[in-house]
Design an enzyme around this catalytic site. Structure first.
Site, mmCIF file in Angstrom:
data_model
loop_
_atom_site.group_PDB
_atom_site.id
_atom_site.type_symbol
_atom_site.label_atom_id
_atom_site.label_comp_id
_atom_site.label_asym_id
_atom_site.label_seq_id
_atom_site.Cartn_x
_atom_site.Cartn_y
_atom_site.Cartn_z
ATOM 1 N N GLU A 155 0.811 -1.204 0.000
ATOM 2 C CA GLU A 155 0.000 0.000 0.000
ATOM 3 C C GLU A 155 0.856 1.271 0.000
ATOM 4 O O GLU A 155 0.537 2.241 -0.672
ATOM 5 C CB GLU A 155 -0.922 -0.008 1.218
ATOM 6 C CG GLU A 155 -2.033 0.999 1.045
ATOM 7 C CD GLU A 155 -2.923 1.050 2.260
ATOM 8 O OE1 GLU A 155 -2.857 0.129 3.079
ATOM 9 O OE2 GLU A 155 -3.671 2.024 2.363
ATOM 10 N N ASP A 156 1.916 1.272 0.783
ATOM 11 C CA ASP A 156 2.636 2.522 1.004
ATOM 12 C C ASP A 156 3.960 2.666 0.277
ATOM 13 O O ASP A 156 4.561 3.725 0.308
ATOM 14 C CB ASP A 156 2.910 2.698 2.516
ATOM 15 C CG ASP A 156 1.627 2.826 3.310
ATOM 16 O OD1 ASP A 156 0.588 3.083 2.685
ATOM 17 O OD2 ASP A 156 1.678 2.667 4.536
#
Ligand code: MN
Length: 751
Positions: free
Chosen positions: A90-91
């Site tokens: 996600e990051d």
């Protein structure tokens, strides 16, 4: 800028990593160790340039989540690896494909699940319920996704201090609303308790502080009491050579507060503030007998309350909870709850089903969790269950406790409290539910909406002439029954509509009108219904009948003469039609408004006429200056201001985070605000007079309404009055408290 000591940080990261390996050790071989190392290295590299809000290196977070997953939930190596990697896709620049190549399909699919339920708080448009539904859908793939998600949330809650205030409140509300109940349902009691308390700490800081202070103050006294209470039990257990531990368990702060509110009592009067827990060390084959032996010892010394014996050993709760509970009278004349269980039961009770897996070889064939997951899946597979409805139904099932019921053959079913005979019928099979006309409860004939009690034996009576009815939705409490009834009602409606179509077609040919779109549209307009389907349906039902058709024919003849007028009329109707979509328009408008408000860095200031925004103070919690507040953009009533601790407000915060706007009070208020107070006291001559005199004469406060109820020498009053702010209200409350005969004065939480 503060100088960051990178060398010290590197050391700290290694310490945390080694600590993680230490807790993993009992269930880890060399292969596992290599895998964890690989995941750790990847996460370390992926997050190397990011820091948490607190300023700490980001890697602290995945390390902490992995630690929770092992030490507090009892999961294994796969989950540790997934926890370390949970924010990577996600990051950071790594993709799911990278993970798949490096760690294989299983781990990639769990990471995928975790990435899909990303944190809701930062997304504007998406509704939390939709997200929650997704989260539960992933349950069907791998329950580890949800357990890791809970660990993730727990660590975020533990470190919530460094977040901005507004975010704290949103995250905390969401935790109270969704995550804590979910943890409860999965049997993760200690995590549930901690989530509740942390959530509570941020939404109600003063009350939280007050209660935890009181718990601290009374600690010494409690320890003394428990020591004395346990003394004879210890002696007896020692004599019988039973290995045990006895401890006193204080309730969670949040549940103490719930109790105080529900029963309207001060802290000092919460009688079951703590329970005494006796955990025995006994082999599996005799643990049940040993628990009952302990029960017998306890009740040799203290008299038990027969109404409060709970045997969850013979019949575990559906989340796996096993324990024997009794409430006994202590020598000080106070009831005390005693919980008796084995080490195994205790571990399952604290850590939930994951701990159960450790005892897998011992587990019985029927697993409550599997059953629960099956039900959830069934509900989710219904394609048109609205996410919000679903959430409400689901929460209802989460919160309620369970009752145990039996089929005529003696099979056991668990349903939530409040479940009816109809729920029971749907629980057996949807076909049984759909044709249910009544039931025999303990051999007595009862209507299908009869509420069931634990221990009831139920025989469902069916008829093939029976069909579900609208009002059935009010008879049931389980999500399963609701979904099935809604589905059947839709099917029934569809077939009636189809019948209506055929009948109307026949009628048209009888009265020699062509059965075409144009004529149908005109009839729709003439009858004032909203769609073709509705027209057919109402015709089959007879609500639209001969009379309507005759009128329609007459009008049709007239309009043939005045065709051009009809056309004009139709044009006008078209306009009307587009107008019916007003709510949508308003939502987009609110969206723009929201944008505007978000771009302004400061909050909506109540009392000042900024941007001529229409706002109203909500009636459910009547906020006054000094209260922590927020604004909520409604569809048709402008912005509503709620108190942050308002029950309704909490739901709004959690369900529609994106429609919430910051709000604060201006410092210079000249107007007065409506607030409510509750007064309890002894019904004394003139007391009501004295109270109102103080309010209006001495304090010069305007009263809007006042109502008093008296009951056996006690009175309770509700007074709505106008004050300037919270300080003013507090002052007033303190003054009323001084009136002779008044026992308690509180602010109304809701009106
Ligand atoms: Mn995370």
């Amino acid at each position: 800028m503060q100088q960051i000591d990178l060398e010290a940080e590197r050391k700290e990261i290694l310490i945390k990593y080694r600590e993680l390996l230490r807790v993993c050790r009992p269930n880890m071989d060399t292969q596992d160790k290599k895998l964890i190392r690989k995941a750790f290295n990847l996460a370390l590299d992926a997050h190397k340039n990011t820091r948490r809000k607190s300023g700490e290196p980001y890697i602290y977070h995945p390390l902490a989540v992995a630690h929770i997953v092992v030490s507090e939930i009892g999961l294994g190596v796969t989950s540790v690896v997934c926890s370390l990697l949970h924010d990577v896709v996600e990051d950071t620049d790594y993709t799911l494909e990278d993970i798949r190549k490096l760690f294989g399909d299983k781990i990639a699919s769990i990471i995928d699940g975790l990435t899909k339920i990303s944190d809701i708080v930062d997304q504007n448009a998406s509704i939390q319920a939709e997200n929650f539904k997704k989260m539960l859908l992933t349950l069907s793939d791998d329950v580890r996704v949800i357990l890791i998600k809970l660990a993730d949330r727990l660590h975020n809650m533990r470190t919530l201090d460094s977040m901005p205030h507004e975010k704290q409140i949103r995250i905390a509300s969401e935790t109270l609303y969704l995550y804590a109940p979910l943890a409860h349902r999965l049997g993760l009691y200690s995590i549930k308790t901690e989530l509740d308390d942390l959530g509570f700490k941020f939404t109600e800081p003063e009350i939280y502080e007050m209660i935890s202070q009181k718990i601290k103050e009374t600690q010494k006294e409690r320890t003394k009491f428990i020591g004395k209470f346990a003394m004879p039990i210890r002696k007896s257990l020692d004599e019988q050579n039973i290995k045990y531990t006895i401890s006193g368990r204080v309730k969670s702060i949040h549940s103490i507060w719930t109790k105080m509110k529900k029963k309207d009592i001060p802290f000092e009067e919460v009688f079951d503030l703590f329970a005494i827990r006796i955990v025995i060390d006994a082999p599996l084959d005799i643990e049940k007998a040993e628990c009952w032996k302990v029960y017998s010892i306890v009740t040799d010394f203290y008299r038990p309350n027969p109404d409060r014996l709970r045997d969850w050993i013979s019949t575990p709760k559906s989340n796996g909870y096993e324990s024997l509970h009794t409430t006994v009278m202590s020598n000080q004349g106070k009831w005390v709850e005693v919980q008796i269980r084995s080490t195994r039961m205790d571990e399952i009770a604290e850590k939930g089903y994951a701990a159960h897996w450790k005892y897998k070889e011992a587990a019985t064939s029927e697993s409550g969790l599997d059953e629960w997951l099956r039900k959830i899946r069934e509900i989710l597979q219904n394609p048109d269950s609205n996410a919000l409805d679903f959430l409400d139904d689901f929460k209802l099932n989460l919160f309620s406790d369970e009752i145990i019921l039996f089929t005529p053959k003696g099979d056991l079913k668990t349903l939530p409290i409040g479940a009816t005979a109809l729920d029971f019928a749907y629980n057996i099979h949807s076909a049984i539910g759909n044709s249910c006309i009544g039931a025999k409860v303990n051999h007595k004939l009862v209507p299908l909406n009869t509420e069931l009690k634990s221990g009831d034996q139920i025989e469902i009576i069916t008829s093939n002439k029976q069909k579900p009815k609208d009002e059935w939705l009010e008879y049931v409490v389980t999500a399963r029954a609701k979904t099935k009834i809604k589905q059947s009602l839709k099917d029934i409606r569809k077939s009636i509509t189809e019948e209506g179509r055929e009948q109307l077609k026949e009628k048209f040919s009888q009265i020699k009108i062509e059965f075409n779109q144009n004529n149908i549209n005109r009839l729709i307009h003439y009858c004032g219904v909203s769609s073709v389907a509705e027209l057919f349906y109402e015709y089959a039902k007879g609500t639209i009948n001969e009379k309507h058709l005759k009128g329609f024919l007459r009008e049709k003849e007239n309009t043939n003469w005045l065709n051009y007028l009809t056309r004009a009329l139709f044009l006008k109707n078209k306009k009307d039609e587009t107008k019916t979509e007003v709510p949508d328009e308003k939502i987009t408008l609110s969206g723009k408004l929201l944008e505007k408000l978000k771009n302004k860095s400061d909050a909506l200031v109540i009392g000042e006429n900024i941007d001529k925004l229409k706002y109203t103070l909500s009636e459910c919690c009547t906020p006054i200056p000094g209260d922590d507040i927020f604004g909520f953009i409604t569809i048709d009533e402008g912005i509503k201001i709620h108190r942050i601790n308002c029950e309704e407000g909490k739901q709004l915060l959690s369900k529609y985070g994106s429609r919430v706007v910051k709000a604060k009070w201006t410092s210079k208020e000249s107007i007065a605000f409506l607030a409510g107070i509750n007064v309890n006291g002894v019904d004394d001559v003139g007391i009501i007079n004295n109270i109102t005199r103080i309010i209006s004469n001495e304090l010069n406060v305007n009263i809007r309404s006042i109502s008093f109820d008296t009951n056996e020498g006690l009175f309770e009053g509700k007074i709505m009055l106008y004050v300037h702010d919270t300080a003013h209200l507090l002052d007033l409350i303190n003054n009323i408290k001084k009136v002779h005969g008044v026992i308690k004065v509180t602010r109304l939480e809701r009106t």
